[in-house]
Design an enzyme around this catalytic site. Sequence first.
Site, PDB file in Angstrom:
ATOM      1  N   CYS A 194       0.817  -1.211   0.000  1.00 30.72           N
ATOM      2  CA  CYS A 194       0.000   0.000   0.000  1.00 30.72           C
ATOM      3  C   CYS A 194       0.849   1.258   0.000  1.00 30.72           C
ATOM      4  O   CYS A 194       2.040   1.220   0.273  1.00 30.72           O
ATOM      5  CB  CYS A 194      -0.850   0.050   1.266  1.00 30.72           C
ATOM      6  SG  CYS A 194      -2.268  -1.030   1.251  1.00 30.72           S
ATOM      7  N   CYS A 232      -2.906   4.896   2.703  1.00 31.32           N
ATOM      8  CA  CYS A 232      -4.052   4.007   2.479  1.00 31.32           C
ATOM      9  C   CYS A 232      -5.012   4.016   3.666  1.00 31.32           C
ATOM     10  O   CYS A 232      -4.598   4.018   4.822  1.00 31.32           O
ATOM     11  CB  CYS A 232      -3.578   2.586   2.225  1.00 31.32           C
ATOM     12  SG  CYS A 232      -4.930   1.491   1.731  1.00 31.32           S
ATOM     13  N   CYS A 234      -2.268  -2.773  -3.767  1.00 30.77           N
ATOM     14  CA  CYS A 234      -3.602  -2.643  -3.180  1.00 30.77           C
ATOM     15  C   CYS A 234      -4.532  -2.004  -4.207  1.00 30.77           C
ATOM     16  O   CYS A 234      -4.165  -1.049  -4.879  1.00 30.77           O
ATOM     17  CB  CYS A 234      -3.490  -1.752  -1.941  1.00 30.77           C
ATOM     18  SG  CYS A 234      -5.054  -1.213  -1.256  1.00 30.77           S
ATOM     19  N   CYS A 267      -5.671   1.897  -2.753  1.00 30.02           N
ATOM     20  CA  CYS A 267      -4.818   3.098  -2.765  1.00 30.02           C
ATOM     21  C   CYS A 267      -3.895   3.180  -3.978  1.00 30.02           C
ATOM     22  O   CYS A 267      -3.219   4.182  -4.173  1.00 30.02           O
ATOM     23  CB  CYS A 267      -4.026   3.210  -1.472  1.00 30.02           C
ATOM     24  SG  CYS A 267      -2.798   1.894  -1.251  1.00 30.02           S
TER      25      CYS A 267
HETATM   26 ZN   LIG Z   1      -3.907   0.275   0.141  1.00 27.07          ZN
END
Ligand SMILES: [Zn+2]
Length: 192
Positions: free
Chosen positions: A33, A37, A64, A67
């Site tokens: 991330c 995030c 991810c 994000c």
């Molecule tokens: Zn994330």
Amino acid sequence: MLDFAAQYAAFQRRDPAWDGIVFVAVRTTGVYCRPVCRARTPLARNVRFYGSAASAERAGYRPCLRCRPEAAPFCPAWKGTRTTVERALALIEQGALDCGDVEALADRLGIGARHLSRLFAEHLDASPLQVALSLRVQRAKRLIDESDLPLFVVAQRAGFSSARRMTAAFARLYGRSPTSLRRRRLPGVTMQ
Ligand SMILES: [Zn+2]
């Protein structure tokens, strides 16, 4: 190298100043991330930090879907100071490694291929080819998100030599096919 506690604290407060500087990988989910995030902060013992999206991916983590760490800006602190790496990144972004090789790219920068690879390892913790693949996937992901272009056209425009190669790269990175990512944005379907 930044110390773990400082990075974890920045991650806990979702500090935007660290966006693009560190990437947070979570061992339990296999996902990495941006520090900003909104996902729940995992336990420190399950967290690993990386200096670039490409190095997190090389360690086996998937970006991810919330994000979009693979689209995070590069660290502004080194912008302008590491000119060669920057110029190389710009050329790679323009497709220098989609049709040419690392030697030709290094030639254009006036340095040797080995030196270029060393600079990449030092500043990005990834090889030029890994960065090129990462950017290619990022371009494809954007085209899938923002257009209804057929996948073979997406592959072509993103710089993949074939749709099959693109599908393989997506499978490795996201653990799913390009088509399944496209389906996710239909109305009524919420992003995870
Ligand atoms: Zn994330």
